[in-house]
Design a protein around this motif. Structure first.
Motif, PDB file in Angstrom:
ATOM      1  N   UNK A 149       0.843  -1.207  -0.094  1.00  0.00           N
ATOM      2  CA  UNK A 149       0.055   0.002  -0.011  1.00  0.00           C
ATOM      3  C   UNK A 149       1.010   1.209   0.102  1.00  0.00           C
ATOM      4  N   UNK A 150       1.937   1.146  -0.789  1.00  0.00           N
ATOM      5  CA  UNK A 150       2.872   2.357  -0.660  1.00  0.00           C
ATOM      6  C   UNK A 150       2.222   3.850  -0.939  1.00  0.00           C
ATOM      7  N   UNK A 151       1.314   3.758  -2.014  1.00  0.00           N
ATOM      8  CA  UNK A 151       0.548   5.167  -2.547  1.00  0.00           C
ATOM      9  C   UNK A 151      -0.406   5.466  -1.539  1.00  0.00           C
ATOM     10  N   UNK A 152      -1.236   4.551  -1.242  1.00  0.00           N
ATOM     11  CA  UNK A 152      -2.215   4.546  -0.367  1.00  0.00           C
ATOM     12  C   UNK A 152      -2.569   3.200   0.094  1.00  0.00           C
ATOM     13  N   UNK A 153      -3.417   3.130   1.395  1.00  0.00           N
ATOM     14  CA  UNK A 153      -3.669   1.665   1.936  1.00  0.00           C
ATOM     15  C   UNK A 153      -4.521   0.971   0.701  1.00  0.00           C
ATOM     16  N   UNK A 154      -4.047  -0.492   0.552  1.00  0.00           N
ATOM     17  CA  UNK A 154      -4.807  -1.312  -0.140  1.00  0.00           C
ATOM     18  C   UNK A 154      -6.098  -1.848   0.409  1.00  0.00           C
ATOM     19  N   UNK A 155      -7.335  -1.341   0.242  1.00  0.00           N
ATOM     20  CA  UNK A 155      -8.364  -1.613   0.951  1.00  0.00           C
ATOM     21  C   UNK A 155      -9.644  -2.026  -0.024  1.00  0.00           C
ATOM     22  N   UNK A 156      -9.468  -3.136  -0.282  1.00  0.00           N
ATOM     23  CA  UNK A 156     -10.578  -3.892  -1.291  1.00  0.00           C
ATOM     24  C   UNK A 156     -10.690  -5.310  -0.806  1.00  0.00           C
ATOM     25  N   UNK A 157     -11.398  -5.988  -1.706  1.00  0.00           N
ATOM     26  CA  UNK A 157     -11.591  -7.559  -1.484  1.00  0.00           C
ATOM     27  C   UNK A 157     -10.341  -8.012  -2.491  1.00  0.00           C
ATOM     28  N   UNK A 158      -9.387  -8.955  -2.111  1.00  0.00           N
ATOM     29  CA  UNK A 158      -8.642  -9.574  -2.564  1.00  0.00           C
ATOM     30  C   UNK A 158      -8.955 -11.118  -2.176  1.00  0.00           C
ATOM     31  N   UNK A 159      -9.003 -11.962  -2.895  1.00  0.00           N
ATOM     32  CA  UNK A 159      -9.114 -13.549  -2.601  1.00  0.00           C
ATOM     33  C   UNK A 159      -8.312 -14.250  -3.209  1.00  0.00           C
ATOM     34  N   UNK A 160      -7.300 -14.937  -2.450  1.00  0.00           N
ATOM     35  CA  UNK A 160      -6.457 -15.899  -2.798  1.00  0.00           C
ATOM     36  C   UNK A 160      -6.839 -17.279  -2.484  1.00  0.00           C
ATOM     37  N   UNK A 161      -7.096 -18.088  -3.332  1.00  0.00           N
ATOM     38  CA  UNK A 161      -7.772 -19.151  -3.262  1.00  0.00           C
ATOM     39  C   UNK A 161      -7.224 -20.374  -3.993  1.00  0.00           C
ATOM     40  N   UNK A 162      -7.291 -21.561  -3.595  1.00  0.00           N
ATOM     41  CA  UNK A 162      -7.084 -22.978  -4.242  1.00  0.00           C
ATOM     42  C   UNK A 162      -5.627 -22.862  -4.850  1.00  0.00           C
ATOM     43  N   UNK A 163      -4.749 -22.413  -4.184  1.00  0.00           N
ATOM     44  CA  UNK A 163      -3.217 -21.977  -4.668  1.00  0.00           C
ATOM     45  C   UNK A 163      -2.286 -22.776  -3.912  1.00  0.00           C
ATOM     46  N   UNK A 164      -1.332 -22.941  -4.453  1.00  0.00           N
ATOM     47  CA  UNK A 164       0.176 -23.609  -3.975  1.00  0.00           C
ATOM     48  C   UNK A 164       1.284 -22.582  -3.763  1.00  0.00           C
ATOM     49  N   UNK A 165       1.936 -22.754  -3.034  1.00  0.00           N
ATOM     50  CA  UNK A 165       3.351 -21.766  -2.957  1.00  0.00           C
ATOM     51  C   UNK A 165       4.318 -22.665  -2.641  1.00  0.00           C
ATOM     52  N   UNK A 166       5.246 -22.977  -3.346  1.00  0.00           N
ATOM     53  CA  UNK A 166       6.126 -24.186  -3.201  1.00  0.00           C
ATOM     54  C   UNK A 166       7.493 -23.558  -3.143  1.00  0.00           C
ATOM     55  N   UNK A 167       8.139 -23.994  -2.077  1.00  0.00           N
ATOM     56  CA  UNK A 167       9.803 -23.867  -2.030  1.00  0.00           C
ATOM     57  C   UNK A 167       9.999 -22.184  -2.506  1.00  0.00           C
ATOM     58  N   UNK A 168       9.468 -21.478  -1.604  1.00  0.00           N
ATOM     59  CA  UNK A 168       9.606 -20.095  -1.690  1.00  0.00           C
ATOM     60  C   UNK A 168      11.063 -19.416  -1.395  1.00  0.00           C
ATOM     61  N   UNK A 169      11.679 -18.504  -2.049  1.00  0.00           N
ATOM     62  CA  UNK A 169      12.982 -18.252  -1.531  1.00  0.00           C
ATOM     63  C   UNK A 169      13.042 -17.503  -0.087  1.00  0.00           C
ATOM     64  N   UNK A 170      12.159 -16.870   0.080  1.00  0.00           N
ATOM     65  CA  UNK A 170      12.079 -16.204   1.383  1.00  0.00           C
ATOM     66  C   UNK A 170      10.735 -16.556   1.895  1.00  0.00           C
TER      67      UNK A 170
END
Length: 780
Positions: free
Chosen positions: A508-529
């Motif tokens: 939210x650098x410019x202004x707060x991110x204030x909305x509906x953000x849906x992250x669903x049915x997702x795989x996050x594998x072997x993330x570097x950080x």
């Protein structure tokens, strides 16, 4: 590119998982040259061929680190500025002496190949030219030119070509060649060094093999840029004016314009409006070139700019734009496709060596890029910039961009209802795989994102960059949908911030991110950080549901700004830090926990004041730090006996019918099901549990609805540790599925160590096919 298959599943969950890019045993071929060939790469998940996600590519990909070679394995290594950090899977093979080679064995017939490689820069920073021998079954076919003139950038953004500066990067390039005939599966294709006089080393990352179809003929009634307008297919003469004349005539006469086989020198934009420009296929019809004096002019196909009224009703298809851009100058309009193109389609194009594949400046509406390849750009792969609406990139393969792979940037004018779907985006050398800077009702779904190099993550949603704010209606708003995505080795260190960026991150650098953000049915594998991160301003309205985190170099959650998020059925395993959350904003970030969560929550979270070194993995288990990869494939730790080992795992089938693939049998949803081809037995389903497990119980299910009549399926259970030799764990017998008792059959096993679990069905009294809604496996 081939179009995505019809009948895609209407309901995908975590069942779409990555396939391990392991070389088949048949590729470990003994050869006459010494030293003996070896293939020693650390197993790492491949972003190509992920079931149900990403682009449906026409090629079979093979990694050099798993091929036969007498070269030197480099990596795995994710440190920015190191040669293997920009290789697919963070590993490659370096050849540094005559006679050294990498040899691939075809797994399917092919008449063409492309390969990804790196040569050193020269002292002047202009690159060097060399060649590699291409041998087929030991016989010389041709020498293939290779170059480093499109790689090697230095210094800070927007970078330069001065080798004396710091931060060398953008090391790799790709080239392609036809093989002259169709080679059968089993053919050995070798890239071999004949001399090091032109280049001291040759590093091979991978090769893609495909069967290219015959050239596409001229459409009926079309104008021909060669026979009708005199364009030069040899590339010797500048054909810009003649192709432009053909395009203008096509618009005036309402006729398509055809680019036949050939390489055409184009030194400025071809401006298109209300016309179809079609080629013989991207392997046959090539536009290339750059003005020899004014280097800000180069090949590109553009719509009119929006302030000129824009263009509409344009189709661009079946050709390649192979540019000659060797530096990054952001003001230069040297993109492959640009301008404003409303109600227009780009289909089956190959875009390479331009600044951006497609930089679209709106306002414009209803634009689609599909079935295409975007490679080796100095900046973005695609950017929907400034008032692009109802537009899509789908079924497109993107690799080695110099900036964001696929981006939307709502600078000053809203971007609305755009979609990035079924794309594979690999190795953006700077920034993110896929991002939306602002935008309303944006969809980013069914994609694969892999191998972020620096200063970005895999998936980014942000109110960042100029002109993104709610006052102009350009901030993130409405509902952002990010569903059914797979991220592999995403996120990396930011050399400005000096800490890691998450695989999925919000700003939210410019202004707060204030909305509906849906992250669903997702795989996050072997993330570097970190797997998930927020930073700058505040982020509110985040919702995570059915998300599997497997492997993170630091934390599951890295909280650096206030806000709120909900988590339901979010699981995390193999997190490097013992405390999975880093949060120094305390109660300023509110977490709402639903059901089904595990592995990612801690109270109190860590707040150390220092950032730990990441523990990078290949295969899902944290392994000892960034420079000491494991020498053997890692194995999973002991499992919970109540945990379904098969849920969300890779699965194969002997067949399926209609929209009932094998993935539905491991998706955790008993209402979806796998059904084999009808009237053909036996039929099998095989699940890769990821590591050998003492499986003691298998639970088989059919949908519980009473519409499913009672039936008996005759089946056996088999197991294997290598997916080659299977032993019988339970002999064939009849198992009754009765809706009144849950339509479930439980089979007890002896606990034999099993990685590949197979159920083979030989009969079904209720339907002439094998049917399973769930195959569950337990150690207790």
């Amino acid at each position: 590119m081939t179009a995505p298959p019809n009948g895609r599943s209407l309901r995908r969950t975590l069942a779409a998982t990555v396939s391990m890019a392991l070389a088949a045993a048949g590729t470990l071929v003994a050869v006459a040259l010494a030293p003996e060939a070896h293939a020693a790469g650390v197993p790492a998940p491949s972003p190509v061929g992920v079931s149900g996600r990403g682009a449906a590519v026409p090629f079979k990909e093979q990694e050099a680190e798993y091929a036969a070679t007498n070269g030197t394995l480099i990596g795995p290594d994710r440190l920015y500025g190191h040669l293997p950090s920009e290789a697919s899977g963070r590993q490659a093979v370096t050849l540094d002496a005559p006679g050294e080679y990498v040899e691939f064995t075809l797994t399917a017939p092919a008449n063409a190949m492309s390969f990804r490689y790196s040569l050193p820069d020269n002292a002047a920073g202009t690159g060097r030219d060399a060649s590699l021998d291409l041998k087929i079954d030991g016989n010389q076919l041709k020498s293939v030119p290779v170059t480093s003139k499109y790689g090697w950038y230095y210094g800070g953004y927007p970078f330069n070509n001065n080798p004396g500066d710091s931060n060398p990067h953008h090391f790799y390039d790709e080239t392609r060649t036809l093989l002259g005939s169709t080679l059968p599966a089993g053919t050995k294709v070798r890239l071999q060094v004949s001399s090091t006089s032109a280049s001291p080393t040759f590093t091979i990352d991978l090769a893609d093999f495909e069967q290219v179809g015959a050239p596409i003929g001229k459409p009926s009634g079309a104008l021909d840029v060669v026979s009708d307008f005199g364009a030069d297919p040899t590339g010797a003469a500048d054909s810009t004016a003649k192709i432009q004349a053909a395009v203008d005539a096509g618009k005036a006469q309402g006729r398509a314009v055809y680019i036949p086989q050939g390489t055409f020198q184009v030194r400025d934009h071809i401006v298109v409006d209300q016309v179809t420009l079609a080629g013989a296929g991207p392997w046959y019809s090539v536009l290339t070139g750059r003005d020899p004096v004014n280097r800000a002019k180069a090949v590109g196909v553009y719509g009119k700019y929006a302030n000129q009224g824009g263009s509409k009703n344009v189709t661009l298809k079946d050709f390649a734009i192979l540019g000659d851009i060797r530096e990054r100058v952001d003001d230069d309009q040297v993109n492959a496709i640009g301008g404003a193109l409303s109600n227009s389609t780009v289909d089956n194009v190959w875009l390479q060596h331009t600044k951006c594949g497609a930089w679209m400046d709106g306002p414009m509406d209803n634009f689609t890029i599909k079935n295409s390849r975007i490679l080796d750009q100095t900046a973005d792969g695609v950017n929907f910039h400034m008032g692009v609406t109802n537009s899509t990139v789908t079924n497109t393969f993107v690799r080695n961009t110099g900036d964001d792979g696929l981006a939307m940037w709502a600078e000053n004018i809203p971007n609305v209802k755009n979609k990035f779907t079924y794309n594979t985006v690999i190795l953006p050398i700077l920034a993110n795989n896929i991002v939306t800077y602002g935008g309303k009702d944006i969809t980013i779904s069914d994609n694969v994102m892999a191998d972020t190099v620096t200063n970005g993550g895999g998936l980014h949603v942000a109110n960042r960059y100029p002109g993104v704010n709610s006052g102009q209606g350009t901030a993130v708003s409405g509902t952002t949908t990010a569903a059914r995505n797979t991220l592999i080795r995403a996120g990396n260190n930011d050399y400005n911030w000096q800490f890691g960026v998450g695989a999925v991150w919000f700003s939210g650098l410019n202004e707060a991110l204030d909305a509906t953000v849906n992250i669903t049915d997702t795989e996050i594998l072997d993330s570097s950080y970190a797997a998930i991160m927020n930073i700058e301003g505040a982020t509110k309205g985040l919702h995570f549901e059915n998300v599997r985190i497997d492997g993170a170099g630091t934390y599951a959650l890295q909280i650096q700004a206030p806000g709120n998020a909900s988590f339901t059925n979010v699981t995390a395993t193999h997190i490097a830090q013992s405390n999975p959350i880093h949060n120094c904003v305390g109660s300023g970030f509110v977490i709402t926990r639903g059901t089904g969560n595990s592995g990612w929550y801690a109270d109190p979270p860590a707040c150390t004041g220092t950032w730990p070194d990441p523990k990078w993995t290949n295969g899902g288990v944290p392994g000892g730090g960034p420079t000491t990869p494991p020498t053997d494939p890692p194995t999973d730790p002991p499992t919970d006996p109540t945990l379904n080992l098969a849920k969300g795992r890779p699965v194969t089938e002997t067949s399926h019918t209609d929209v009932y693939p094998a993935t539905k049998a491991v998706d955790g949803d008993a209402d979806t099901y796998w059904e084999s081809a009808n009237n053909v037995f036996p039929q099998s389903l095989t699940v890769d549990l990821g590591a050998a497990q003492a499986v003691k119980r298998v639970v088989l299910k059919l949908p519980p609805a009473t519409a499913w009549a009672t039936r008996t399926q005759t089946l056996s259970v088999l197991g294997s540790t290598d997916n080659s030799t299977f032993t019988t764990l339970k002999p064939s017998a009849g198992y009754t599925f009765n809706p009144s008792s849950g339509n479930t059959a439980t089979i007890s096993l002896g606990g034999t160590a099993t990685r590949y679990l197979r159920v083979t069905v030989t009969g079904n009294t209720g339907w002439p096919a094998a049917q399973l809604s769930e195959l569950e496996a337990y150690t207790g």
